[in-house]
Design an enzyme around this catalytic site. Structure first.
Site, mmCIF file in Angstrom:
data_model
loop_
_atom_site.group_PDB
_atom_site.id
_atom_site.type_symbol
_atom_site.label_atom_id
_atom_site.label_comp_id
_atom_site.label_asym_id
_atom_site.label_seq_id
_atom_site.Cartn_x
_atom_site.Cartn_y
_atom_site.Cartn_z
ATOM 1 C CD GLU A 95 -4.502 9.037 1.739
ATOM 2 O OE1 GLU A 95 -5.876 9.322 1.847
ATOM 3 O OE2 GLU A 95 -4.317 9.792 2.899
ATOM 4 C CD GLU B 111 13.431 0.997 8.473
ATOM 5 O OE1 GLU B 111 14.210 1.571 9.364
ATOM 6 O OE2 GLU B 111 13.959 0.008 8.709
ATOM 7 N N GLY C 17 7.389 5.151 8.085
ATOM 8 C CA GLY C 17 6.505 6.368 8.240
ATOM 9 C C GLY C 17 6.761 6.730 9.547
ATOM 10 N N GLY C 18 5.757 7.676 9.501
ATOM 11 C CA GLY C 18 5.826 8.755 11.285
ATOM 12 C C GLY C 18 6.139 7.419 12.368
ATOM 13 C CB CYS D 270 12.652 8.745 7.891
ATOM 14 S SG CYS D 270 14.148 7.497 6.779
ATOM 15 C CD GLU E 74 10.232 13.047 10.864
ATOM 16 O OE1 GLU E 74 9.470 12.134 11.434
ATOM 17 O OE2 GLU E 74 11.269 12.266 10.583
ATOM 18 C CE LYS F 92 -1.894 3.191 2.418
ATOM 19 N NZ LYS F 92 -2.345 4.021 1.869
HETATM 20 P P1 NDP Z 1 2.230 8.406 7.924
HETATM 21 O O1 NDP Z 1 2.741 7.549 8.651
HETATM 22 O O2 NDP Z 1 1.226 8.965 8.470
HETATM 23 O O3 NDP Z 1 1.726 7.613 6.913
HETATM 24 C C1 NDP Z 1 2.393 6.348 5.658
HETATM 25 C C2 NDP Z 1 2.447 5.387 5.385
HETATM 26 O O4 NDP Z 1 1.667 4.647 6.528
HETATM 27 C C3 NDP Z 1 0.987 5.135 4.255
HETATM 28 O O5 NDP Z 1 1.082 4.579 3.055
HETATM 29 C C4 NDP Z 1 -0.156 6.169 5.071
HETATM 30 O O6 NDP Z 1 -1.197 5.759 4.320
HETATM 31 C C5 NDP Z 1 -0.324 4.552 5.903
HETATM 32 N N1 NDP Z 1 -0.604 5.052 7.383
HETATM 33 C C6 NDP Z 1 -1.276 6.210 7.889
HETATM 34 N N2 NDP Z 1 -1.597 5.553 8.533
HETATM 35 C C7 NDP Z 1 -1.885 4.658 8.460
HETATM 36 C C8 NDP Z 1 -2.850 3.347 9.597
HETATM 37 N N3 NDP Z 1 -3.081 3.857 11.016
HETATM 38 N N4 NDP Z 1 -2.388 2.054 9.690
HETATM 39 C C9 NDP Z 1 -1.973 1.574 8.323
HETATM 40 N N5 NDP Z 1 -1.657 2.317 7.695
HETATM 41 C C10 NDP Z 1 -1.266 3.489 7.823
HETATM 42 O O7 NDP Z 1 2.961 9.644 7.060
HETATM 43 P P2 NDP Z 1 2.758 10.988 6.761
HETATM 44 O O8 NDP Z 1 2.537 10.344 5.343
HETATM 45 O O9 NDP Z 1 1.602 11.095 7.115
HETATM 46 O O10 NDP Z 1 2.906 11.676 7.508
HETATM 47 C C11 NDP Z 1 3.206 11.799 8.744
HETATM 48 C C12 NDP Z 1 4.561 11.811 9.406
HETATM 49 O O11 NDP Z 1 5.695 11.503 9.637
HETATM 50 C C13 NDP Z 1 5.658 13.100 8.673
HETATM 51 O O12 NDP Z 1 5.478 14.939 8.935
HETATM 52 C C14 NDP Z 1 7.125 12.466 8.829
HETATM 53 O O13 NDP Z 1 6.844 13.179 10.012
HETATM 54 C C15 NDP Z 1 6.741 11.519 9.000
HETATM 55 N N6 NDP Z 1 7.091 10.062 8.371
HETATM 56 C C16 NDP Z 1 8.065 9.680 8.379
HETATM 57 C C17 NDP Z 1 8.656 9.002 6.901
HETATM 58 C C18 NDP Z 1 9.684 8.134 7.215
HETATM 59 O O14 NDP Z 1 10.515 7.971 6.283
HETATM 60 N N7 NDP Z 1 10.378 7.915 8.530
HETATM 61 C C19 NDP Z 1 8.114 8.909 5.590
HETATM 62 C C20 NDP Z 1 6.617 9.261 5.460
HETATM 63 C C21 NDP Z 1 6.517 10.779 7.059
HETATM 64 P P3 NDP Z 1 -1.973 7.516 3.341
HETATM 65 O O15 NDP Z 1 -0.971 8.816 3.632
HETATM 66 O O16 NDP Z 1 -2.162 6.599 2.495
HETATM 67 O O17 NDP Z 1 -3.447 7.910 4.358
#
Ligand code: NDP
Length: 488
Positions: free
Chosen positions: A177, A249, A227-228, A283, A384, A174
Site C-alpha cells: 500500500e 520469500e 515480506g515479513g 531482506c 530483523e 498486490k
Molecule cells: P509485510 O510482510 O506486512 O508486507 C508485505 C506485503 O504483504 C504487503 O503488500 C502487505 O500489504 C501484505 N500483507 C500484509 N499483511 C497481509 C496479510 N495478512 N495477508 C496478505 N497480505 C498481507 O511487511 P511490512 O511492509 O509491514 O514490513 C514488516 C517487516 O517485514 C519489515 O520491517 C521487515 O522486517 C519485513 N519485510 C521483509 C521484506 C523482505 O523482502 N523479506 C520486505 C518487506 C518487509 P500492505 O503493506 O499494503 O498492508
C-alpha cells in the site's frame, strides 16, 4: 499530483468503495499521487478477471513463443521508460537514484530472462515397465495471487510476473500500500505491449482485506509472497483454504563473516554496502557482521572512517548514497531497536539518530548506525530490524564463526571474506542459508535461485527454479495394448 487507478480485466478502475490513499515522498512528505484503496471486494473482482482470462481467455492457448515475445517487448518498453520509472521509484520508496536505475534495468532483464525461458519449458518421456507411452507435460498453475513489499516495488513485481507469465498463468498483483506506483506504471506498459485483458490485474490496497482475500480465496491457485516472516506465516495459514501452492520469500538476519586474512579494504566496503544499501531495507542485508577478533577494532575503525561517504539525502540528489526510510512508522520501529540495543548494553560507534541537517527534517531519515560489543543473545543480533543498523560481533575461530552465523531462526543469505580458498568452501558448506557470497555482498542474478532456508521462506524465485514454482506437472500414460485388461 497524479491520480492513479487500478488495472482489473484490462480496465483502469477506482476502488468499489471510492476510497483513495495519498502517497507521499518519504524524503520530504510531498504528495506524489493518489491511488485507489482496494478492499476484499476489489480483490474479488480482480480474481474474477484473472480467473476468466485463465479459464476462458486466449492466454492459456497462446504459444510459448508468443508469450516469450510479449515478455521481450515488455523488457524493451520498460527500458525505454527507465529514467522516469527510476525517478518515480525514488519518490515512492526513498532509495538513491543509482539504486533505482539498477532496479529498473534488473526488472527489464528479469522479463527478458523469462521471455527466453518461455520456449524452454519442457516435459520428459520415461521408459516405464508396461506397454505404455508415458510422458510428463508441464502446464500453468492457473490464477496466481502475488503480494509484494515496499523495498523493491518494481523489481519484486518483475520477479513475480516474469516467471508466472512465461509459464502461462494469469495474475493478481498486490503491491505494498506504501509503494504501488511503479507496479501500476508496469501495468500500463504491459497493456500497451499487448498482454490480453485480465492476464495481469493490479490492485492497490492494504494487506488487511485485499491481501488477505488473495491468500484465502479458493479461486486462487497459488500465492507468491515477499515480506515479513509474521505475515508469511499468516499467508501460509490462509492458503490452507484450498491448499493453494505457496512461495514465501521472508526476512533474514544475515551473517557477513570477515576473516583476518581477507582483503581489508574490500571487506570494509563490503560490510558497509551489505548493511546500508537500500537503507538496510533489504531482506538479504548483511545486518550481522562477524569479525575475527584480531582485526575487529581495525575493521570497525575502517568502517567508521568511511561512514561520512554514506551520504544521507533525497534519493534524487546525485550525491546521495542513502535515502530516507519508507515511512514514519517504519523509522520509529528502527529507532526503537536502536534504543533496545543501547539498553541491552551494546555500544554505538556511529549514527543512532536522525541527521541534524535541517534540509532533511521533512523526511524519514536516519543516520547509518553501527553497534559494537553486541552479544549473540541481544535482540539487535537476533531480530530483523530492516533499517540501517549494523550489529558487529567478534569471533576467535572458524568453528565459532560458523556457529554464530547459524545461530538464527533465519537462513536467507550469508557471506564470507577470506583469501583462503579452502576455508571459503568449508565455511560456505556449513552455512544454513539459501544465498551465499565469497568476497562480495549483495550481487543477485536473474539466472540464479533466490530464497531461504529455515524461517526465511519456502520455495525459490528466479532462475530455472523460479519458473518451476509456476508450473503443474501432469503425467500422461497411453496404453499401447488395446486388448481388454482381463482383471475381472
Ligand atoms: P509485510 O510482510 O506486512 O508486507 C508485505 C506485503 O504483504 C504487503 O503488500 C502487505 O500489504 C501484505 N500483507 C500484509 N499483511 C497481509 C496479510 N495478512 N495477508 C496478505 N497480505 C498481507 O511487511 P511490512 O511492509 O509491514 O514490513 C514488516 C517487516 O517485514 C519489515 O520491517 C521487515 O522486517 C519485513 N519485510 C521483509 C521484506 C523482505 O523482502 N523479506 C520486505 C518487506 C518487509 P500492505 O503493506 O499494503 O498492508
Amino acid at each position: 499530483m497524479k491520480r492513479y487507478q487500478m488495472l482489473i480485466g484490462g480496465n483502469w478502475v477506482d476502488s468499489v468503495s471510492g476510497q483513495t490513499r495519498e502517497l507521499r515522498d518519504p524524503a520530504n512528505g510531498e504528495i506524489v499521487a493518489t491511488v485507489p484503496e482496494a478492499s476484499r471486494e476489489d480483490a474479488r473482482a480482480a480474481i474474477d478477471a484473472a480467473r476468466a482470462a485463465f479459464d476462458r481467455g486466449p492466454w492459456r492457448k497462446t504459444t510459448a513463443l508468443e508469450r516469450g515475445k510479449l515478455l521481450f517487448k515488455l523488457a524493451e518498453a520498460l527500458t525505454k521508460e527507465a529514467d522516469a520509472l527510476a525517478r518515480l521509484e525514488v519518490q515512492s520508496c526513498g532509495k538513491p537514484l543509482a539504486e533505482a536505475q539498477f532496479d529498473v534495468a534488473d526488472a527489464a532483464n528479469c522479463f527478458e530472462f523469462y521471455g527466453g525461458l518461455a520456449t524452454k519449458i519442457a516435459g520428459e518421456t520415461m521408459n516405464v515397465p508396461a506397454n505404455s507411452l508415458s510422458f510428463v507435460v508441464r502446464e500453468p498453475l492457473g490464477v496466481c495471487g502475488q503480494i509484494i513489499p515496499w523495498n523493491y516495488p518494481l523489481l519484486m513485481a518483475a520477479w513475480k510476473l516474469g516467471p508466472a507469465l512465461a509459464a502461462g498463468n494469469t495474475c493478481v498483483l498486490k503491491p505494498s500500500e506504501l509503494t504501488p506506483l511503479t507496479a501500476l506504471e508496469l501495468g500500463r506498459i504491459l497493456t500497451e505491449v499487448g498482454f490480453p485483458p485480465g492476464v495481469v490485474n493490479i490492485i492497490t490496497g492494504p494487506g488487511a482485506g485485499a491481501g488477505e482475500e488473495l491468500a484465502e480465496s479458493p479461486r486462487v491457485d497459488k500465492v507468491a509472497f515477499t515480506g515479513g516472516t509474521v505475515t508469511g506465516r499468516k499467508i501460509l495459514h490462509a492458503s490452507a483454504s484450498n491448499l493453494k501452492k505457496v512461495t514465501l520469500e521472508l526476512g533474514g538476519k544475515n551473517p557477513n563473516i570477515v576473516f583476518a586474512d581477507a582483503d581489508f579494504e574490500a571487506a570494509v566496503d563490503g560490510a558497509l554496502f551489505g548493511a546500508f544499501a537500500n537503507q538496510g531495507e533489504v531482506c538479504s542485508a548483511g545486518s550481522r557482521l562477524l569479525v575475527e577478533r584480531s582485526i575487529h577494532d581495525r575493521l570497525v575503525a575502517g568502517m567508521v572512517e568511511k561512514i561520512p561517504r554514506v551520504k544521507v539525502g533525497h534519493g534524487l540528489d546525485p550525491a546521495t548514497k542513502m535515502g530516507p526510510l519508507v515511512s514514519a512508522a517504519h523509522r520509529e520501529k528502527v529507532e526503537s531497536y536502536i534504543r533496545i540495543g543501547v539498553e541491552e548494553g551494546a555500544r554505538l560507534v556511529c549514527g543512532g539518530k536522525r541527521p541534524a541537517d535541517p534540509a532533511l527534517a521533512g523526511g524519514h531519515f536516519l543516520e547509518p548506525t553501527i553497534f559494537v560489543d553486541v552479544k549473540p543473545s541481544m535482540r539487535i543480533a537476533r531480530e530483523e530490524i530492516f533499517g540501517p543498523v549494523l550489529a558487529v560481533l567478534p569471533f576467535d575461530t572458524e568453528e565459532e564463526a560458523i556457529a554464530l552465523a547459524n545461530d538464527t531462526e533465519y537462513g536467507l543469505a550469508a557471506a564470507v571474506w577470506t583469501k583462503n580458498l579452502t576455508r571459503a568452501h568449508r565455511v560456505i558448506r556449513e552455512l544454513r542459508a539459501g544465498i551465499t557470497w565469497v568476497n562480495t555482498y549483495h550481487p543477485t542474478f536473474n539466472e540464479m535461485p533466490w530464497g531461504g532456508y529455515k524461517q526465511s521462506g519456502t520455495g525459490r524465485e528466479l532462475g530455472l527454479y523460479g519458473i518451476e514454482a509456476y508450473l503443474e506437472t501432469k503425467q500422461v500414460n497411453i496404453n499401447l495394448d488395446e486388448a481388454p485388461l482381463g482383471w475381472y
